[in-house]
Design a protein around this motif. Structure first.
Motif, mmCIF file in Angstrom:
data_model
loop_
_atom_site.group_PDB
_atom_site.id
_atom_site.type_symbol
_atom_site.label_atom_id
_atom_site.label_comp_id
_atom_site.label_asym_id
_atom_site.label_seq_id
_atom_site.Cartn_x
_atom_site.Cartn_y
_atom_site.Cartn_z
ATOM 1 N N LEU A 195 -12.761 -32.806 54.068
ATOM 2 C CA LEU A 195 -13.299 -32.467 55.383
ATOM 3 C C LEU A 195 -14.794 -32.746 55.537
ATOM 4 C CD1 LEU A 195 -11.402 -29.104 55.949
ATOM 5 C CD2 LEU A 195 -10.899 -31.341 56.969
ATOM 6 N N LEU A 196 -15.565 -32.572 54.467
ATOM 7 C CA LEU A 196 -17.016 -32.711 54.572
ATOM 8 C C LEU A 196 -17.587 -33.839 53.724
ATOM 9 C CD1 LEU A 196 -17.946 -28.929 54.434
ATOM 10 C CD2 LEU A 196 -17.769 -30.385 56.451
ATOM 11 N N GLY A 197 -16.741 -34.529 52.981
ATOM 12 C CA GLY A 197 -17.212 -35.574 52.092
ATOM 13 C C GLY A 197 -17.842 -36.753 52.801
ATOM 14 N N TRP A 198 -17.506 -36.949 54.073
ATOM 15 C CA TRP A 198 -18.089 -38.067 54.820
ATOM 16 C C TRP A 198 -19.581 -37.874 55.022
ATOM 17 C CZ3 TRP A 198 -20.346 -37.021 59.503
ATOM 18 C CH2 TRP A 198 -20.035 -35.796 60.074
ATOM 19 N N ILE A 202 -23.076 -36.963 53.262
ATOM 20 C CA ILE A 202 -23.565 -37.061 51.885
ATOM 21 C C ILE A 202 -23.659 -35.667 51.259
ATOM 22 C CG2 ILE A 202 -25.489 -37.836 50.433
ATOM 23 C CD1 ILE A 202 -23.923 -40.104 51.763
ATOM 24 N N VAL A 203 -24.121 -34.709 52.033
ATOM 25 C CA VAL A 203 -24.284 -33.345 51.527
ATOM 26 C C VAL A 203 -22.931 -32.747 51.130
ATOM 27 C CG1 VAL A 203 -25.023 -31.007 52.132
ATOM 28 C CG2 VAL A 203 -26.394 -32.971 52.838
ATOM 29 N N GLY A 204 -21.912 -32.936 51.956
ATOM 30 C CA GLY A 204 -20.583 -32.412 51.640
ATOM 31 C C GLY A 204 -20.013 -33.010 50.371
ATOM 32 N N TRP A 205 -20.229 -34.304 50.165
ATOM 33 C CA TRP A 205 -19.732 -34.969 48.968
ATOM 34 C C TRP A 205 -20.453 -34.447 47.728
ATOM 35 C CZ3 TRP A 205 -21.215 -38.119 44.934
ATOM 36 C CH2 TRP A 205 -20.199 -38.796 44.274
ATOM 37 N N VAL A 206 -21.773 -34.268 47.838
ATOM 38 C CA VAL A 206 -22.552 -33.758 46.709
ATOM 39 C C VAL A 206 -22.154 -32.322 46.392
ATOM 40 C CG1 VAL A 206 -24.886 -33.152 45.937
ATOM 41 C CG2 VAL A 206 -24.475 -35.346 47.041
ATOM 42 N N VAL A 207 -21.926 -31.505 47.420
ATOM 43 C CA VAL A 207 -21.493 -30.119 47.201
ATOM 44 C C VAL A 207 -20.160 -30.098 46.464
ATOM 45 C CG1 VAL A 207 -20.645 -28.041 48.377
ATOM 46 C CG2 VAL A 207 -22.789 -29.096 49.093
ATOM 47 N N ALA A 208 -19.214 -30.933 46.882
ATOM 48 C CA ALA A 208 -17.916 -31.003 46.206
ATOM 49 C C ALA A 208 -18.085 -31.472 44.762
ATOM 50 C CB ALA A 208 -16.976 -31.932 46.969
ATOM 51 N N LEU A 209 -18.973 -32.429 44.539
ATOM 52 C CA LEU A 209 -19.213 -32.925 43.182
ATOM 53 C C LEU A 209 -19.807 -31.834 42.297
ATOM 54 C CD1 LEU A 209 -19.128 -35.394 41.295
ATOM 55 C CD2 LEU A 209 -21.461 -35.881 42.024
ATOM 56 N N VAL A 210 -20.766 -31.095 42.822
ATOM 57 C CA VAL A 210 -21.373 -30.004 42.052
ATOM 58 C C VAL A 210 -20.334 -28.926 41.757
ATOM 59 C CG1 VAL A 210 -23.078 -28.122 42.174
ATOM 60 C CG2 VAL A 210 -23.715 -30.450 42.832
ATOM 61 N N MET A 211 -19.500 -28.601 42.734
ATOM 62 C CA MET A 211 -18.438 -27.616 42.513
ATOM 63 C C MET A 211 -17.498 -28.067 41.398
ATOM 64 S SD MET A 211 -17.425 -26.565 46.430
ATOM 65 C CE MET A 211 -15.983 -25.621 45.971
ATOM 66 N N SER A 212 -17.196 -29.348 41.349
ATOM 67 C CA SER A 212 -16.256 -29.833 40.346
ATOM 68 C C SER A 212 -16.879 -29.923 38.954
ATOM 69 C CB SER A 212 -15.705 -31.200 40.747
ATOM 70 O OG SER A 212 -16.707 -32.188 40.703
ATOM 71 N N LEU A 213 -18.191 -30.030 38.872
ATOM 72 C CA LEU A 213 -18.854 -30.176 37.578
ATOM 73 C C LEU A 213 -19.413 -28.872 37.012
ATOM 74 C CD1 LEU A 213 -20.731 -33.548 38.115
ATOM 75 C CD2 LEU A 213 -18.590 -33.139 36.886
ATOM 76 N N ARG A 214 -19.375 -27.807 37.803
ATOM 77 C CA ARG A 214 -19.869 -26.513 37.305
ATOM 78 C C ARG A 214 -19.002 -26.048 36.139
ATOM 79 N NH1 ARG A 214 -23.206 -23.017 40.251
ATOM 80 N NH2 ARG A 214 -22.079 -21.377 39.210
ATOM 81 N N PRO A 215 -19.583 -25.265 35.236
ATOM 82 C CA PRO A 215 -18.798 -24.752 34.113
ATOM 83 C C PRO A 215 -17.666 -23.856 34.606
ATOM 84 C CG PRO A 215 -21.139 -24.269 33.814
ATOM 85 C CD PRO A 215 -20.973 -24.849 35.186
ATOM 86 N N HIS A 216 -16.628 -23.782 33.806
ATOM 87 C CA HIS A 216 -15.512 -22.904 34.135
ATOM 88 C C HIS A 216 -15.986 -21.462 34.058
ATOM 89 C CE1 HIS A 216 -12.485 -26.034 34.145
ATOM 90 N NE2 HIS A 216 -13.045 -26.517 33.046
#
Length: 74
Positions: free
Chosen positions: A50-53, A55-69
């Motif tokens: 929804l927000l990846g289009w 740049i900020v939304g894509w970066v937020v999703a990337l940071v969420m996916s790379l955060r430690p478990h």
């Protein structure tokens, strides 16, 4: 100590990586989240979709996916 690591079905993993490659990296955050077994991979996928289009939304999703478990100590 336990972690919030989950196993996703192999089909979801393959679909995530095929979409990431076909879309030129657009779905990379979701593919990384599924590969890493993040419990919030579905949320990351929706944020990415929804927000990846933006740049900020894509970066937020990337940071969420790379955060430690998340870990829980009992």
């Amino acid at each position: 100590m336990s972690t919030t690591l989950t196993r996703h079905r192999p089909v979801v993993l393959v679909v995530a990586w095929v979409l990431a490659v076909v879309s030129g990296g657009y779905f990379l955050p979701w593919a990384l989240a599924v590969t890493r077994g993040k419990t919030n991979a579905t949320t990351i996928g929706w944020v990415n979709f929804l927000l990846g289009w933006t740049i900020v939304g894509w970066v937020v999703a990337l940071v969420m996916s790379l955060r430690p478990h998340a870990t829980h100590t009992f």
